[in-house]
Design a protein around this motif. Structure first.
Motif, PDB file in Angstrom:
ATOM      1  N   LYS A 121     -26.505  17.715  -3.087  1.00 34.07           N
ATOM      2  CA  LYS A 121     -25.210  17.054  -3.131  1.00 34.07           C
ATOM      3  C   LYS A 121     -25.209  16.031  -4.266  1.00 34.07           C
ATOM      4  N   PRO A 122     -24.219  16.038  -5.126  1.00 39.26           N
ATOM      5  CA  PRO A 122     -24.218  15.074  -6.233  1.00 39.26           C
ATOM      6  C   PRO A 122     -23.925  13.669  -5.723  1.00 39.26           C
ATOM      7  N   GLU A 123     -24.539  12.687  -6.364  1.00 43.72           N
ATOM      8  CA  GLU A 123     -24.266  11.299  -5.998  1.00 43.72           C
ATOM      9  C   GLU A 123     -23.281  10.737  -7.009  1.00 43.72           C
ATOM     10  N   TRP A 124     -22.096  10.458  -6.544  1.00 48.35           N
ATOM     11  CA  TRP A 124     -21.060   9.958  -7.430  1.00 48.35           C
ATOM     12  C   TRP A 124     -21.215   8.457  -7.615  1.00 48.35           C
ATOM     13  N   PRO A 125     -20.929   7.934  -8.819  1.00 39.57           N
ATOM     14  CA  PRO A 125     -20.995   6.482  -9.020  1.00 39.57           C
ATOM     15  C   PRO A 125     -19.854   5.786  -8.285  1.00 39.57           C
ATOM     16  N   GLU A 126     -20.109   4.579  -7.881  1.00 37.92           N
ATOM     17  CA  GLU A 126     -19.073   3.800  -7.198  1.00 37.92           C
ATOM     18  C   GLU A 126     -18.666   2.640  -8.070  1.00 37.92           C
ATOM     19  N   LEU A 127     -17.372   2.429  -8.156  1.00 37.74           N
ATOM     20  CA  LEU A 127     -16.874   1.311  -8.937  1.00 37.74           C
ATOM     21  C   LEU A 127     -16.837   0.065  -8.058  1.00 37.74           C
ATOM     22  N   THR A 128     -17.270  -1.054  -8.591  1.00 39.99           N
ATOM     23  CA  THR A 128     -17.155  -2.297  -7.818  1.00 39.99           C
ATOM     24  C   THR A 128     -15.713  -2.783  -7.926  1.00 39.99           C
ATOM     25  N   PRO A 129     -15.116  -3.129  -6.811  1.00 43.39           N
ATOM     26  CA  PRO A 129     -13.731  -3.591  -6.860  1.00 43.39           C
ATOM     27  C   PRO A 129     -13.647  -4.935  -7.572  1.00 43.39           C
ATOM     28  N   ALA A 130     -12.654  -5.026  -8.410  1.00 47.53           N
ATOM     29  CA  ALA A 130     -12.465  -6.250  -9.169  1.00 47.53           C
ATOM     30  C   ALA A 130     -11.243  -6.989  -8.646  1.00 47.53           C
ATOM     31  N   GLY A 131     -11.223  -8.304  -8.810  1.00 47.14           N
ATOM     32  CA  GLY A 131     -10.049  -9.083  -8.437  1.00 47.14           C
ATOM     33  C   GLY A 131     -10.036  -9.418  -6.955  1.00 47.14           C
ATOM     34  N   ARG A 132      -8.956  -9.971  -6.523  1.00 45.14           N
ATOM     35  CA  ARG A 132      -8.819 -10.400  -5.143  1.00 45.14           C
ATOM     36  C   ARG A 132      -7.901  -9.421  -4.422  1.00 45.14           C
ATOM     37  N   GLU A 133      -8.266  -9.054  -3.207  1.00 44.59           N
ATOM     38  CA  GLU A 133      -7.448  -8.104  -2.465  1.00 44.59           C
ATOM     39  C   GLU A 133      -6.303  -8.836  -1.792  1.00 44.59           C
ATOM     40  N   ALA A 134      -5.118  -8.340  -2.054  1.00 46.37           N
ATOM     41  CA  ALA A 134      -3.962  -8.992  -1.471  1.00 46.37           C
ATOM     42  C   ALA A 134      -3.890  -8.676   0.015  1.00 46.37           C
ATOM     43  N   PRO A 135      -3.478  -9.609   0.842  1.00 46.07           N
ATOM     44  CA  PRO A 135      -3.353  -9.329   2.283  1.00 46.07           C
ATOM     45  C   PRO A 135      -2.212  -8.352   2.533  1.00 46.07           C
ATOM     46  N   LEU A 136      -2.442  -7.440   3.468  1.00 46.84           N
ATOM     47  CA  LEU A 136      -1.444  -6.413   3.765  1.00 46.84           C
ATOM     48  C   LEU A 136      -0.636  -6.839   4.976  1.00 46.84           C
ATOM     49  N   SER A 137       0.624  -6.471   4.920  1.00 49.87           N
ATOM     50  CA  SER A 137       1.468  -6.738   6.093  1.00 49.87           C
ATOM     51  C   SER A 137       1.065  -5.771   7.203  1.00 49.87           C
ATOM     52  N   PRO A 138       1.277  -6.142   8.475  1.00 48.81           N
ATOM     53  CA  PRO A 138       0.873  -5.255   9.597  1.00 48.81           C
ATOM     54  C   PRO A 138       1.516  -3.882   9.515  1.00 48.81           C
ATOM     55  N   GLU A 139       2.760  -3.802   9.047  1.00 44.86           N
ATOM     56  CA  GLU A 139       3.404  -2.480   8.974  1.00 44.86           C
ATOM     57  C   GLU A 139       2.693  -1.615   7.952  1.00 44.86           C
ATOM     58  N   LYS A 140       2.320  -2.242   6.832  1.00 42.00           N
ATOM     59  CA  LYS A 140       1.616  -1.509   5.777  1.00 42.00           C
ATOM     60  C   LYS A 140       0.276  -0.998   6.292  1.00 42.00           C
ATOM     61  N   GLN A 141      -0.443  -1.850   7.048  1.00 41.31           N
ATOM     62  CA  GLN A 141      -1.733  -1.432   7.606  1.00 41.31           C
ATOM     63  C   GLN A 141      -1.551  -0.231   8.542  1.00 41.31           C
ATOM     64  N   ASP A 142      -0.531  -0.312   9.373  1.00 43.20           N
ATOM     65  CA  ASP A 142      -0.267   0.802  10.291  1.00 43.20           C
ATOM     66  C   ASP A 142      -0.010   2.084   9.529  1.00 43.20           C
ATOM     67  N   GLU A 143       0.783   1.954   8.458  1.00 42.03           N
ATOM     68  CA  GLU A 143       1.121   3.152   7.694  1.00 42.03           C
ATOM     69  C   GLU A 143      -0.127   3.747   7.045  1.00 42.03           C
ATOM     70  N   LEU A 144      -0.981   2.856   6.495  1.00 40.52           N
ATOM     71  CA  LEU A 144      -2.198   3.359   5.854  1.00 40.52           C
ATOM     72  C   LEU A 144      -3.089   4.057   6.867  1.00 40.52           C
ATOM     73  N   ARG A 145      -3.239   3.485   8.043  1.00 44.85           N
ATOM     74  CA  ARG A 145      -4.077   4.090   9.069  1.00 44.85           C
ATOM     75  C   ARG A 145      -3.512   5.451   9.473  1.00 44.85           C
ATOM     76  N   HIS A 146      -2.194   5.504   9.570  1.00 46.17           N
ATOM     77  CA  HIS A 146      -1.557   6.763   9.936  1.00 46.17           C
ATOM     78  C   HIS A 146      -1.820   7.831   8.863  1.00 46.17           C
ATOM     79  N   ARG A 147      -1.741   7.417   7.608  1.00 42.11           N
ATOM     80  CA  ARG A 147      -1.957   8.378   6.522  1.00 42.11           C
ATOM     81  C   ARG A 147      -3.376   8.907   6.548  1.00 42.11           C
ATOM     82  N   LEU A 148      -4.331   8.026   6.866  1.00 40.08           N
ATOM     83  CA  LEU A 148      -5.724   8.454   6.923  1.00 40.08           C
ATOM     84  C   LEU A 148      -5.917   9.554   7.954  1.00 40.08           C
TER      85      LEU A 148
END
Lengths: 150, 279
Positions: A121-148
């Motif tokens: 299995k190939p090992e893919w490189p991972e990018l380190t996240p840059a910057g600050r993560e903006a807080p998500l609204s609860p509705e947005k979190q729900d939608e993301l979880r649903h999409r997953l």
């Protein structure tokens, strides 16, 4: 054209297909490949039936091959449904997972050594996240979880 | 075919040699863990098939007539050279892709090679004059059944090559079983094709349909109205077989739906152990 020789050649090709399918059915462990090999054995028989039909100058061999086609389609439908069910139980297509169906007093088969994968299995490189993560609204979190989960 | 007199004994060992060569090559080609014998296996399979072609298609015969062994070469037997070339190409395509189907590691490749086998078989059907079956094989097998197989493979295939695709059950024993099967069949065929050792002047009972009058195939299986004659035969003499086949399709459909829609789940040991099979 030598009809007897034609019959002989076709019967030999049919025997070869049958034998190759037999070897695959006995040797391979993937359930789907086993079914492919069973279908190949059916093809060998169909070839010899058509050859006999031509030699005897009637259509009975071809009619029998049509019946074989029907039976093969039925077999593929039920077999693939079964394979899917078995796959859902173990998450693998390995026929050795179902060796508990063997005869009584037979020793269990255990893989002694598993061969190394030729294509690891190939090992893919991972990018380190840059910057600050903006807080998500609860509705947005729900939608993301649903999409997953979709 | 040889016009042999009484006392001619045809040797069967070349056929046995050809099938054994073929089976040894198949054994080397089958997935056997990390060990690879690809080139040697391909060479052995090709040698076995070439010898078999010489013996069956070109009528090479070793025989003993009296004290010393002799051999005879009959040449291509089907008819004109074009017919021979077409038949040999179709047969080589069919058998070669069948070998690839059995020996490739990846099941998706196996399915694709099997599609090529089906195309070869369809061509061989066409060569025999059964056009309907040639088309039906390609449409039903390669078009429907094989695509269903591929569908399930895509659903169920784990990433990369699974370990059970890289090992075989008893590859040597399986290949030997296939060799015995093919060897017995081809030897019985070649004996049936040889002239029998009956006394001179008697009709030869060696073969099933050795009639004196020529068979008119242009009015039978090689009818120009092929599908019409096949359909007439199908729906008159074999009507019950067709009805039974239709019922079988319905039963298989219901059975497949019943199998898939049953939601009961077993707790299988292999799932909890984490990948290793223990009986």
């Amino acid at each position: 054209m030598g009809e007897v020789q034609l019959l002989h050649n076709y019967l030999v090709v049919g025997a070869l297909l049958f034998g190759i399918g037999l070897v695959g059915l006995l040797a391979r462990r993937n359930m789907i490949v086993m079914f492919l090999c069973a279908e190949m054995m059916l093809q060998g028989v169909s070839l010899s039936l058509v050859a006999w039909g031509r030699y005897h100058n009637n259509f009975d061999g071809q009619v029998l091959v049509i019946v074989i086609l029907t039976v093969a389609a039925c077999e593929a439908a039920t077999a693939l449904a079964l394979v899917l069910m078995l796959y859902h139980h173990t998450d693998r297509l390995d026929i050795a997972d179902w060796q508990s169906l063997r005869e009584a007093n037979q020793p269990a088969f255990i893989d002694e050594e598993l061969p190394a994968d030729i294509h690891p299995k190939p090992e893919w490189p991972e990018l380190t996240p840059a910057g600050r993560e903006a807080p998500l609204s609860p509705e947005k979190q729900d939608e993301l979880r649903h999409r997953l989960h979709v | 075919m040889i016009d042999g007199g009484a006392g001619m004994i045809v040797a069967q060992w070349p056929l046995a040699l050809a099938t054994l060569l073929f089976a040894a090559g198949l054994w080397l080609l089958l997935p056997r863990g990390g060990r690879s014998g690809r080139q040697a296996g391909t060479g052995l399979v090709a040698a076995g098939l070439a010898l078999l072609t010489l013996l069956v298609h070109f009528g090479l015969t070793f025989y003993r007539n009296g004290p010393s062994p002799q051999w005879k070469f009959a040449g291509p037997l089907l008819g004109s050279w074009a017919e021979d070339v077409v038949f040999l190409a179709l047969a080589a395509l069919t058998v070669g892709s069948a070998v690839c189907t059995v020996t490739f590691r990846s099941p998706v490749y196996c399915a694709i090679w099997f599609a090529l086998t089906l195309l070869g078989v369809g061509g061989l059907f066409m060569y025999q004059g059964s056009q309907f079956l040639g088309v039906a094989t390609v449409v039903v097998y390669a078009g429907a059944i094989l695509v269903t197989f591929l569908f399930v493979l895509m659903l169920a295939q784990p990433e990369g090559h699974a370990f059970y695709d890289r090992v075989s059950w008893e590859a040597a024993l399986s290949a030997f079983a296939g060799a015995v099967m093919v060897g017995v069949l081809t030897m019985a065929l070649s004996q049936a094709m040889q002239p029998s050792q009956v006394a001179e002047g008697q009709p030869t009972p060696r073969f099933w349909l050795e009639t004196d009058q020529p068979v008119d195939r242009a009015a039978g299986v090689l009818n120009p109205e092929h599908v019409a004659s096949l359909g007439g035969r199908l729906f008159s003499t074999h009507l019950i077989a067709i009805e039974v086949a239709g019922t079988l399709l319905l039963v298989a459909l219901v059975g497949a739906v019943a199998i898939v829609s049953s939601t009961r789940r077993l707790d299988h040991p292999a799932r909890s152990v984490g990948g290793r099979a223990h009986g």
